[in-house]
Each structure stands twice: as C-alpha cells, then as structure tokens.
Design a protein around this motif. Structure first.
Motif, PDB file in Angstrom:
ATOM      1  N   SER A   3     -31.194 -10.473   9.338  1.00  0.00           N
ATOM      2  CA  SER A   3     -32.010 -10.287  10.539  1.00  0.00           C
ATOM      3  C   SER A   3     -32.016  -8.854  11.066  1.00  0.00           C
ATOM      4  O   SER A   3     -32.881  -8.492  11.853  1.00  0.00           O
ATOM      5  CB  SER A   3     -31.494 -11.198  11.676  1.00  0.00           C
ATOM      6  OG  SER A   3     -31.543 -12.540  11.293  1.00  0.00           O
TER       7      SER A   3
ATOM      8  N   HIS B 176     -33.266 -13.393  16.852  1.00  0.00           N
ATOM      9  CA  HIS B 176     -34.244 -12.310  16.966  1.00  0.00           C
ATOM     10  C   HIS B 176     -34.064 -11.316  15.811  1.00  0.00           C
ATOM     11  O   HIS B 176     -33.018 -11.267  15.171  1.00  0.00           O
ATOM     12  CB  HIS B 176     -34.109 -11.616  18.324  1.00  0.00           C
ATOM     13  CG  HIS B 176     -34.217 -12.568  19.475  1.00  0.00           C
ATOM     14  ND1 HIS B 176     -35.407 -13.165  19.830  1.00  0.00           N
ATOM     15  CD2 HIS B 176     -33.268 -13.080  20.308  1.00  0.00           C
ATOM     16  CE1 HIS B 176     -35.197 -13.978  20.854  1.00  0.00           C
ATOM     17  NE2 HIS B 176     -33.914 -13.950  21.161  1.00  0.00           N
ATOM     18  N   ARG B 177     -35.113 -10.532  15.580  1.00  0.00           N
ATOM     19  CA  ARG B 177     -35.099  -9.590  14.458  1.00  0.00           C
ATOM     20  C   ARG B 177     -34.946  -8.171  14.999  1.00  0.00           C
ATOM     21  O   ARG B 177     -35.517  -7.834  16.032  1.00  0.00           O
ATOM     22  CB  ARG B 177     -36.418  -9.720  13.677  1.00  0.00           C
ATOM     23  CG  ARG B 177     -36.438  -9.027  12.318  1.00  0.00           C
ATOM     24  CD  ARG B 177     -37.442  -9.736  11.398  1.00  0.00           C
ATOM     25  NE  ARG B 177     -38.775  -9.758  11.977  1.00  0.00           N
ATOM     26  CZ  ARG B 177     -39.737  -8.886  11.675  1.00  0.00           C
ATOM     27  NH1 ARG B 177     -39.507  -7.906  10.815  1.00  0.00           N
ATOM     28  NH2 ARG B 177     -40.940  -8.986  12.205  1.00  0.00           N
TER      29      ARG B 177
ATOM     30  N   PRO C 244     -43.259  -3.832  16.183  1.00  0.00           N
ATOM     31  CA  PRO C 244     -42.222  -4.473  16.998  1.00  0.00           C
ATOM     32  C   PRO C 244     -42.769  -4.874  18.375  1.00  0.00           C
ATOM     33  O   PRO C 244     -43.847  -4.426  18.775  1.00  0.00           O
ATOM     34  CB  PRO C 244     -41.177  -3.361  17.153  1.00  0.00           C
ATOM     35  CG  PRO C 244     -41.983  -2.099  17.085  1.00  0.00           C
ATOM     36  CD  PRO C 244     -43.085  -2.377  16.081  1.00  0.00           C
TER      37      PRO C 244
ATOM     38  N   HIS D  67     -39.171  -9.128  17.942  1.00  0.00           N
ATOM     39  CA  HIS D  67     -38.740  -8.107  16.990  1.00  0.00           C
ATOM     40  C   HIS D  67     -38.492  -6.818  17.770  1.00  0.00           C
ATOM     41  O   HIS D  67     -39.393  -6.276  18.394  1.00  0.00           O
ATOM     42  CB  HIS D  67     -39.824  -7.904  15.921  1.00  0.00           C
ATOM     43  CG  HIS D  67     -39.507  -6.816  14.937  1.00  0.00           C
ATOM     44  ND1 HIS D  67     -40.471  -6.232  14.142  1.00  0.00           N
ATOM     45  CD2 HIS D  67     -38.340  -6.191  14.617  1.00  0.00           C
ATOM     46  CE1 HIS D  67     -39.903  -5.302  13.370  1.00  0.00           C
ATOM     47  NE2 HIS D  67     -38.621  -5.257  13.643  1.00  0.00           N
TER      48      HIS D  67
END
Length: 446
Positions: free
Chosen positions: A56, A33-34, A108, A6
């Motif tokens: 996303s 992926h975010r 994150p 993230h």
C-alpha cells in the motif's frame, strides 16, 4: 469507515522528517489507504525497513538535480553540514517538475508536505488538497512562524512566558540566522497557502500552542499524536549493546545522542567526552565525528579511551535509540531535544538532560524544563556552548537518588508519561486524524 483515499507524501530530505512521515504512512496504510512516498533515490534503501505495508505504500524515487556549491551526490541533509541546507532547498525546489509529473500520472487526493512551500499552488492546479504536516513542535511554529513572530522575538498573544528564547541563546540564534530566515519564509508561505495544517503532537503536551496556531493562521490544525514506531515491530537490540549494557546495574548508564544533523566542533566534542567522564557513571555517547575528523577515535581527548575503557563508549554510527532507552540499565538520556527525541524521552523511564543545539530545540527544551518540569537543561557558557563541569553537574543532579531536582523531574515525568500511555489516547488521535482526512478529500473525488 469512510471511502479510501490516495495520499502523496513529500517531506523535507532529512531522516528526522522522512521517518515520521513514513510512520504516519504506515498508520494510513493500516486503515486501507494508499500512499505514494516521494523521496531521493538513495534514501529509499535506508527507509524501506520502516515500510510495514509495501503493498500500500509505494516509494517514488526523485532524482536530485545538481546545484552549484552542493557537493556531488548530496541527496539528504545528513550528507552535508547544516550550513549548506539552503542549497539543498534549491535542489528540492528543482524537483518540482518531477513531482508535478507524478501528480498528473497518479492523481492523488491530497499531498502532505512541509518545506516545499510551492506544493499548495501546484495542488490547486490539479484539484488536489494540500496539507502541511509539521514534524517540528507546535511550540516552535507558534513562537517563530505565527504572523507577527520573528526569530528570537516573542510574538503578540503567544501563550507562554517561560517557553521563550533568552539572552544566553543569542549565540545559536545568530549563528544560524540566515539559514532560519530562509526556512522561515518557506514555512510561512506553506502555512498561509495550504488547505489544512497538521502537527505531530498531542493536546496534552502542546494544546495551547496548537490553539494559538489555529487562531493565527485561520486554518484547522489536526493532530496525529507523536507518531513513533511500534516497539514490538522493531528488531531486538543489537547483541553488541545488550551485552555491554548487561554489565551495569539497573538505571545507572547515561545514554547521550544528539541527532543526525548535529556535527560538533572538535573542542565541543572533547568537552562532551570529558563531561561524561567527570560524572563517574557508565556512559554511551552516539554522535557523528566532529568537524575535521574522519573518525571518532582520532578526535578523542588524550588518554580518554584508556581512562574510561571499562565504563564508557563514544560511538560514531547509528544506534537503535528507542531500544537503548528501553534497556533496564539505561537511566539517563542526554539529548538535543529534537522533536523525535523529545517524544522518545517522554515515553521512556529515563531521567532527561537537555542540550539544545538549534532554535526549535531551545523552545522544546523550555517546554520540557520550565512548563512541565520533567527535565534539566545544561547551563551554557557565554560562548554559547557548555563546559564539561556544567554537563557533569546536570547529569549527576538528576542521577543522584537523594537529589531534590532529580526527584522532582522523575515524579513529574512519571505523571506525564502515565497520561501519554493511557489506553486509547494515541490511537484515538490517529483515528480522528484519518477521519478528518477522509472528510477533507470528499470534494476532490469525481
């Protein structure tokens, strides 16, 4: 494929920074992926259409605090003249608490940033990796930001004798020296403190400058490639422009654009218009109204519209630059050599004429004109600006089919473009970049 991560993205509040960050976000999201994208509230509406993976990539709007001297409602660099950018830096710094609250809540794995020099310090406190992702050229970073570098002075060990400032650049360097001094301090702090440096470039164009930065900052430098939008995913060119361009023969139209941050003085604007007229070629100029004017029309030279009505348009609003460059009728791109426009011009088939306005654009121009010889730079007067004659001469020199310089830059441009569009080159950069990010965040995972 490695584990998913993230990423937070926190670019400078200018569309020339936020847009390439979002193009990179699309590449990360495409691989699963975010991304949480921190931007001013108003900017979200203008960027949403670039978000190809809304499931996303999540926009996290920030409230931009008021700052003395900053016009009410200012959220991005395009809301103000460049002379007020220092105040927008202050506003960005005042969002630190909002950013930290988001980091605490969303946890994150890493944060990508550029002008917010305090991100590495904050990231360390929360066990988050920090990456300074630069959307300006490696050339400009190497010349101005590497330890020992200074505005306008070539640093020791710098890997080029041609990609440098010259005496005639003094006017633009001095006029913005205070602005750049503060910017220099911010960027240098970020480069010295981040976990890893990354740059929107590729080794085929700026390899020697990337190696120099890696040596100077003693940090890994990762490259993403130019990070331009996928052309097939763009909207088609507006009917207004496709109809207008279809009136002209192939490769005959001059397209001029100077980016979202350049606002000319009225006399500079008029000289630009008259220089275009002098070429006797069809032209489309996309620039903001000059200082002191609300509209383009009120600032045009006397009798200009009537004289060029069948072949020239001066447009004061946004245009679809990549699609205009791809139109068969467009044969020349006059631009300021901002880093995005530099890549778009290289990946086009147009002849390239450069009119740099800001410090990094001067160095980008020398890279294109001196190192690669793929473009022509407009000669400047002692005032730091150019004359209508020098603009016209530069354009006609590359548009004339029998011109020696025109044929040289066309041949060199075609060669370099062939390398850049070779199969797998640009996708290879992004795949390697994402793999490096996965390795970077491994030790942040519990």
């Amino acid at each position: 494929m490695g584990s998913k991560f993230h990423a937070f993205m926190f670019p400078w509040f200018a569309f020339g920074h936020m847009t390439p960050y979002l193009h990179l976000a699309n590449k990360l999201a495409e691989k699963g992926h975010r991304v949480t994208f921190l931007i001013p509230k108003k900017a979200q509406k203008q960027l949403e259409h670039h978000n190809l993976f809304p499931e996303s990539i999540f926009f996290h709007p920030l409230t931009i605090p008021p700052v003395d001297g900053l016009p009410a409602g200012t959220e991005t660099a395009s809301d103000i003249p460049i002379s007020l950018a220092n105040l927008l830096y202050v506003a960005m710094d005042l969002t630190r608490e909002q950013v930290e609250t988001a980091v605490r809540a969303l946890r994150p794995d890493l944060i990508l940033f550029d002008f917010a020099y305090w991100v590495p310090e904050m990231a360390k406190e929360h066990n988050v990796k920090s990456m300074m992702y630069n959307v300006v050229s490696a050339t400009a970073i190497a010349h101005t930001l590497a330890p020992g570098g200074e505005l306008g002075i070539t640093p020791p060990g710098y890997p080029s004798s041609t990609v440098v400032y010259r005496e005639q650049d003094a006017h633009s360097l001095l006029s913005l020296s205070i602005f750049y001094k503060k910017l220099y301090q911010r960027l240098n702090t970020g480069l010295m403190n981040c976990d890893v440096i990354s740059i929107r470039t590729c080794g085929e164009v700026e390899g020697k400058f990337c190696d120099y930065i890696e040596r100077q900052f003693k940090r890994k430098v990762l490259l993403t490639g130019p990070m331009l939008p996928e052309p097939e995913k763009s909207k088609p060119l507006d009917d207004q422009w496709s109809h207008w361009l279809s009136r002209f023969r192939s490769e005959s139209v001059v397209f001029c654009a100077l980016g979202s941050e350049v606002i000319l003085e009225k006399d500079q604007f008029q000289e630009l218009c008259l220089g275009m007229e002098l070429t006797n070629l069809p032209f489309l100029v996309a620039v903001k109204p000059p200082k002191g004017a609300k509209t383009i029309q009120e600032a045009l030279p006397e009798g200009f519209e009537e004289r060029v009505k069948n072949r020239g348009v001066i447009w004061g609003e946004w245009v679809q630059q990549p699609l205009l460059l791809a139109h068969p009728s467009v044969g020349c791109f006059v631009n300021h050599c901002g880093f995005g426009s530099m890549w778009e011009s290289l990946l086009s088939d147009c002849q390239i004429v450069l009119l740099p306005y800001l410090n990094d654009q001067v160095l980008n121009t020398r890279l294109m004109t001196e190192d690669f010889e793929v473009s022509v730079e407009v000669q400047r007067e002692e005032t730091g600006w150019f004359s209508k004659e020098s603009l016209s001469v530069a354009i006609t020199s590359v548009m004339d089919k029998d011109s020696k310089i025109g044929n040289l830059v066309r041949k060199n441009h075609a060669k370099l473009k062939e390398i850049l569009v070779s199969p797998g080159l640009l996708t290879g950069y992004i795949d390697k970049f994402i793999e490096s990010l996965q390795n970077l965040v491994k030790d942040t995972k519990p």
